[in-house]
Enzyme design. Structure first.
Site, mmCIF file in Angstrom:
data_model
loop_
_atom_site.group_PDB
_atom_site.id
_atom_site.type_symbol
_atom_site.label_atom_id
_atom_site.label_comp_id
_atom_site.label_asym_id
_atom_site.label_seq_id
_atom_site.Cartn_x
_atom_site.Cartn_y
_atom_site.Cartn_z
ATOM 1 N N ASP A 50 -3.560 123.337 5.333
ATOM 2 C CA ASP A 50 -3.707 123.218 3.892
ATOM 3 C C ASP A 50 -3.291 124.536 3.237
ATOM 4 O O ASP A 50 -2.907 125.472 3.911
ATOM 5 C CB ASP A 50 -5.166 122.917 3.538
ATOM 6 C CG ASP A 50 -5.532 121.495 3.924
ATOM 7 O OD1 ASP A 50 -4.614 120.701 4.182
ATOM 8 O OD2 ASP A 50 -6.736 121.192 3.970
ATOM 9 N N LYS A 72 -1.581 120.153 -1.040
ATOM 10 C CA LYS A 72 -1.006 119.736 -2.321
ATOM 11 C C LYS A 72 0.051 120.725 -2.763
ATOM 12 O O LYS A 72 -0.093 121.929 -2.584
ATOM 13 C CB LYS A 72 -2.107 119.704 -3.382
ATOM 14 C CG LYS A 72 -2.933 118.466 -3.327
ATOM 15 C CD LYS A 72 -3.932 118.467 -4.468
ATOM 16 C CE LYS A 72 -5.251 117.905 -3.973
ATOM 17 N NZ LYS A 72 -6.334 118.063 -4.891
ATOM 18 N N MET A 187 -14.681 123.210 -6.285
ATOM 19 C CA MET A 187 -13.657 122.567 -7.122
ATOM 20 C C MET A 187 -14.163 122.334 -8.540
ATOM 21 O O MET A 187 -13.956 121.271 -9.111
ATOM 22 C CB MET A 187 -13.218 121.229 -6.501
ATOM 23 C CG MET A 187 -12.640 121.393 -5.105
ATOM 24 S SD MET A 187 -12.127 119.852 -4.361
ATOM 25 C CE MET A 187 -13.599 119.388 -3.468
HETATM 26 N N1 SAH Z 1 -13.557 123.156 3.212
HETATM 27 C C1 SAH Z 1 -13.599 124.186 2.203
HETATM 28 C C2 SAH Z 1 -13.677 123.629 0.804
HETATM 29 C C3 SAH Z 1 -12.464 122.824 0.411
HETATM 30 S S1 SAH Z 1 -12.540 122.263 -1.234
HETATM 31 C C4 SAH Z 1 -14.784 125.100 2.497
HETATM 32 O O1 SAH Z 1 -15.618 124.787 3.341
HETATM 33 O O2 SAH Z 1 -14.859 126.172 1.908
HETATM 34 C C5 SAH Z 1 -11.641 123.525 -2.073
HETATM 35 C C6 SAH Z 1 -12.570 124.309 -2.946
HETATM 36 O O3 SAH Z 1 -13.275 125.254 -2.174
HETATM 37 C C7 SAH Z 1 -11.897 125.131 -4.032
HETATM 38 O O4 SAH Z 1 -11.569 124.360 -5.149
HETATM 39 C C8 SAH Z 1 -12.966 126.134 -4.331
HETATM 40 O O5 SAH Z 1 -13.993 125.562 -5.103
HETATM 41 C C9 SAH Z 1 -13.534 126.376 -2.955
HETATM 42 N N2 SAH Z 1 -12.936 127.542 -2.338
HETATM 43 C C10 SAH Z 1 -12.211 127.598 -1.228
HETATM 44 N N3 SAH Z 1 -11.863 128.862 -0.931
HETATM 45 C C11 SAH Z 1 -12.416 129.635 -1.888
HETATM 46 C C12 SAH Z 1 -12.458 131.025 -2.145
HETATM 47 N N4 SAH Z 1 -11.860 131.896 -1.338
HETATM 48 N N5 SAH Z 1 -13.142 131.451 -3.221
HETATM 49 C C13 SAH Z 1 -13.776 130.594 -4.045
HETATM 50 N N6 SAH Z 1 -13.761 129.274 -3.849
HETATM 51 C C14 SAH Z 1 -13.099 128.802 -2.788
#
Ligand code: SAH
Length: 447
Positions: A50, A72, A187
């Site tokens: 991703d 995406k 998100m």
């Molecule tokens: N599987 C991932 C989440 C995927 S959904 C996890 O466990 O972290 C994607 C969302 O994760 C983004 O829209 C944001 O809300 C959050 N996210 C992922 N990486 C991030 C980061 N470095 N800082 C802040 N939010 C993050």
């Protein structure tokens, strides 16, 4: 060096043929990639990933690994979930080891659960490698302990969905408003106005501490803290954009006391390190520890030139020099390599006064059992010339072992003082064009 055994204990083995690994890559900081994730990324035949994975993690992949971006693309349709599942299954059936790499944890808003189900249904063996999820890590890096003992004995994770096309009808706003603990929203920045007003409308206190953390755990991390009722405006004013995590609850109120990352002196700054790659890591690590985002862009590369006749002759005569000057750690390393090739060791320098251009070069000598007699203060030729002022060299043989394209300051100064100076080039520095492995965006699935 540390005992390699404990590190080896964390290695479980390479990615196996015919197996799919659903791997969490952590929230962004390369230090939060698990050792299992790294082991699998560096050994897999194929990696389907991703967007939100730590920068440079794919550089660890095998040179011949298939790297496919299946996330995406702004402006183009995302690869369908079923399509990704089909690609995983096809590759595993073809006997390849496959890593499905996702940001954070694969089972936390990562659709990893669906992929695991599809694999189970297809009879494909798989392994799940949890990752450090952004909803815990981003707050931690912003100074928020999501279950601080005084403030929260529970935490709820929910997704706000950036994508307006996706309904969130599954969310029970009354229950979330009542939830006795910290709310962590994935998100959620784009839809923060709606989320905040729904929560407050359902009874959550608008005065409750809250924070939004953009690019959590990455060097560019930014945090905006405000009471829930004012967070929308504060986030808009700061121009916060995804990826971001929103935290709501009293635990967010302790940030002022606990924040640490953002207090580092170089936080928010990017530093380019142009040093040759082999030597850049020490400097890069020191800068990172101060909070900088470091881009390693080697401008030069060291090409050894120790198989020349002049180097061979100088090494063979090493014992006859009264003074041996080394002008860089690379020079030290290569002189000892050249000595090794003739079956010699540090004792060949026993009779000489050994001079190092600066402390780094002196350290490289020390590592090889030689304490420099003279060390320049500032690692420039002028400084070594100064330091050598008290060393009697008139009429004596001196060796300057250095890079091919160095200035003439040191040999000239020694000759002026009556020394018989030999200069040998141990290496050349050549320009290094920048390179970076890129993943192939998915056009048409291939196998
Ligand atoms: N599987 C991932 C989440 C995927 S959904 C996890 O466990 O972290 C994607 C969302 O994760 C983004 O829209 C944001 O809300 C959050 N996210 C992922 N990486 C991030 C980061 N470095 N800082 C802040 N939010 C993050």
């Amino acid at each position: 060096m540390a005992d390699p055994l404990p590190a080896a204990c964390y290695m479980l083995g390479k990615a196996r043929p015919g197996v799919v690994y659903l791997v969490g890559a952590g929230p962004g900081d390369p230090g939060l990639v698990t050792s299992r994730a790294l082991e699998l990324v560096s050994s897999a035949d194929a990696i389907l990933h991703d967007r939100l994975i730590p920068p440079l993690l794919l550089e660890a992949a095998r040179g011949d690994a298939e790297l496919l971006y299946v996330g995406k693309h702004p402006g183009s349709p995302e690869v369908l979930q079923e399509e990704i599942e089909r690609m995983l299954i096809e590759r595993a059936r073809a006997g390849r080891s496959v890593v499905r790499l996702k940001g954070g944890d694969p089972f936390v808003f990562g659709r990893g659960g669906e992929e695991a189900e599809a694999l189970a249904e297809a009879g494909i063996p798989f392994e799940v490698v949890p990752g450090v999820t952004a909803g815990v890590a981003a707050p931690a890096y912003a100074g928020i302990a999501v279950t601080h003992r005084e403030d929260a004995s529970a935490v709820a994770f929910f997704a706000g969905h950036e994508d307006p096309g996706k309904a969130d009808s599954a969310l029970d706003w009354e229950a979330l408003a009542r939830f006795p603990g910290t709310l962590v929203v994935y998100m959620g920045v784009r839809r923060l106005p709606e989320i905040a007003s729904r929560l407050i409308g359902a009874g959550r206190d608008g005065a409750e501490p809250a924070a939004a953390i953009e690019r959590g755990t990455l060097p560019g991390q930014r945090t905006v803290a405000a009471p829930l009722g004012e967070l929308v405006e504060a986030v808009e004013r700061a121009g916060l954009a995804p990826p971001a995590i929103v935290v709501i609850g009293p635990a967010a109120g302790r940030r002022e006391r606990i924040a640490w990352l953002e207090h580092r002196p170089l936080h928010g700054r990017t530093v380019v390190v142009t040093r040759a790659r082999a030597q850049a890591s020490g400097l890069a690590a020191a800068l990172r520890a101060l909070g900088a985002a470091v881009v390693e862009l080697p401008a030069i590369r060291i090409v050894p030139r120790i198989d020349t006749e002049e180097v061979g002759a100088a090494v063979a005569d090493l014992h006859s020099y009264a003074l041996v000057c080394l002008t860089s750690p690379n020079g030290v390393r290569l002189l000892f390599e050249a000595m090794g090739e003739q079956g010699r060791d540090a004792r060949a320098l026993a009779a000489a006064t050994v001079a190092a251009i600066g402390p780094g070069t002196a350290a490289a000598l020390r590592e090889r059992g030689v304490i420099a007699d003279v060390v320049g203060e500032r690692a420039v030729a002028e400084s070594l010339v100064e330091a050598l002022a008290g060393v009697p060299i008139e009429g004596k043989p001196a060796l300057v072992a250095r890079a091919a394209e160095a200035r003439d300051v040191l040999p000239a100064a020694l000759r002026e003082r009556g020394a018989k100076v030999d200069v040998v080039a141990l290496y050349e520095t050549v320009a290094e064009p920048p390179t970076r492995r890129r993943s192939r965006p998915l056009a048409r699935p291939t196998i």
